[in-house]
Motif scaffolding. Sequence first.
Motif, PDB file in Angstrom:
ATOM      1  N   ARG A  46       0.825  -1.206   0.000  1.00 34.76           N
ATOM      2  CA  ARG A  46       0.000   0.000   0.000  1.00 34.76           C
ATOM      3  C   ARG A  46       0.858   1.255   0.000  1.00 34.76           C
ATOM      4  NH1 ARG A  46      -5.275   1.489   0.993  1.00 34.76           N
ATOM      5  NH2 ARG A  46      -5.874  -0.677   1.278  1.00 34.76           N
ATOM      6  N   TYR A  47       1.615   1.473   1.077  1.00 35.25           N
ATOM      7  CA  TYR A  47       2.323   2.745   1.220  1.00 35.25           C
ATOM      8  C   TYR A  47       3.515   2.847   0.273  1.00 35.25           C
ATOM      9  CZ  TYR A  47      -0.632   3.171   5.297  1.00 35.25           C
ATOM     10  OH  TYR A  47      -1.722   3.243   6.128  1.00 35.25           O
ATOM     11  N   ILE A  50       1.946   3.430  -3.098  1.00 37.58           N
ATOM     12  CA  ILE A  50       1.468   4.810  -3.250  1.00 37.58           C
ATOM     13  C   ILE A  50       2.642   5.758  -3.505  1.00 37.58           C
ATOM     14  CG2 ILE A  50       0.404   6.735  -2.021  1.00 37.58           C
ATOM     15  CD1 ILE A  50      -1.430   4.726  -0.671  1.00 37.58           C
ATOM     16  N   SER A  53       3.905   5.202  -7.021  1.00 37.13           N
ATOM     17  CA  SER A  53       2.977   5.789  -7.989  1.00 37.13           C
ATOM     18  C   SER A  53       3.109   7.308  -8.026  1.00 37.13           C
ATOM     19  CB  SER A  53       1.546   5.393  -7.635  1.00 37.13           C
ATOM     20  OG  SER A  53       0.622   5.970  -8.521  1.00 37.13           O
ATOM     21  N   PHE A  54       3.328   7.917  -6.877  1.00 38.90           N
ATOM     22  CA  PHE A  54       3.504   9.370  -6.841  1.00 38.90           C
ATOM     23  C   PHE A  54       4.748   9.778  -7.622  1.00 38.90           C
ATOM     24  CE2 PHE A  54       5.074  13.259  -4.706  1.00 38.90           C
ATOM     25  CZ  PHE A  54       4.002  14.093  -4.993  1.00 38.90           C
ATOM     26  N   SER A 291      -0.920   7.495 -13.196  1.00 41.07           N
ATOM     27  CA  SER A 291      -0.627   7.836 -11.802  1.00 41.07           C
ATOM     28  C   SER A 291      -0.965   9.292 -11.511  1.00 41.07           C
ATOM     29  CB  SER A 291       0.848   7.570 -11.504  1.00 41.07           C
ATOM     30  OG  SER A 291       1.166   6.205 -11.679  1.00 41.07           O
ATOM     31  N   PHE A 295      -3.777  10.774  -8.609  1.00 40.18           N
ATOM     32  CA  PHE A 295      -3.545  11.782  -7.575  1.00 40.18           C
ATOM     33  C   PHE A 295      -4.397  13.026  -7.799  1.00 40.18           C
ATOM     34  CE2 PHE A 295       0.181   9.152  -6.898  1.00 40.18           C
ATOM     35  CZ  PHE A 295       0.236   9.125  -5.510  1.00 40.18           C
ATOM     36  N   THR A 298      -7.634  11.986  -6.284  1.00 40.64           N
ATOM     37  CA  THR A 298      -7.489  12.026  -4.827  1.00 40.64           C
ATOM     38  C   THR A 298      -7.553  13.455  -4.308  1.00 40.64           C
ATOM     39  OG1 THR A 298      -6.118  10.032  -4.899  1.00 40.64           O
ATOM     40  CG2 THR A 298      -5.999  11.380  -2.906  1.00 40.64           C
TER      41      THR A 298
END
Length: 319
Positions: A46-47, A50, A53-54, A291, A295, A298
Amino acid sequence: MRPRKSAARPAPATAPRRRRLTERQSKILTFVALTAPMLIGLGIFRYVAIGWSFLLSFSEARRTITLGNWVGLDNYQQLLSDERFRDALTMIVLFTALIVPLTFAASLGLAVLVNRVRRGRAFFRTAFLLPAAVSYVAAAMIWKMALFSGVPSGLANTLGALFGAEATPWIQTQSPPLYWIVLVTLRLWLQVGLYMILFIAGLQAIPQHLYEAAALDGAGSWRTFRSITFPMLRNTSIAILLLMLIAALQAFDEFYAIFSTGASLGSEPVRTPLMHLYGVALQDQDYGVGSAGAFLLTLLIVLVTLVQGRILGFARDKD
């Protein structure tokens, strides 16, 4: 003369202390052993994902997920200049503005009705909550292939035939856009029961003496709801609205399952932002732009949440 008994010496305190330390260390080791696999998996899948992906959102990542070819904000600019993505954002905002009030009103109305039932309340709660356990994809296929299939034997056309209506291809009809009936009824069936349960929990927390005082004053049902029930459900309503907004902005499963035909994306009458990003990332294999879109979506959800909290004042004390 009898010899004096020597005073008993106190036992050393180091042994109980060591025993307590050993028990504490054993509990800590047990806790670590039980939680470490979950924490490691959560961190990696997960982290770390993430964060990767950022970083990909600032890289030119076509058919690869490796970093290195940094392009700055070009992926974000490319996505915002894409007319299809802007149309998807407009569509999801309109869908949210439609489905959230409908779901809120239906959930609250059912909660008030079920909460007034004296016998069989548990049956009604279970009956309305069961759809929340159904997969969105499975429910979408039922809506697509059984209820609104477009053939005369479909449930919607069968009911329409009783009133003299002709068979209608619900999903394929775009003028007028009858597919919205399919999408809205599906989302209502899936979500109303869950939010109804949350509203019932809020209703049961309202002090009964308020209703008794209102009855003594001669207040009717509507006045009691407007003056007591709804104001006392303020924090519950704001939390449910937040959940509804997030769920609506993240819509994907039912749209994709209803409009997918096995071909590539692009022929559907409406598409959500997640459907567009799915096509960019997994079909075009442009993981950098995909990606960046994730974001951006989000950020949109965070902004909507902050605006709602600012306007409605989440968790503010009741007046």
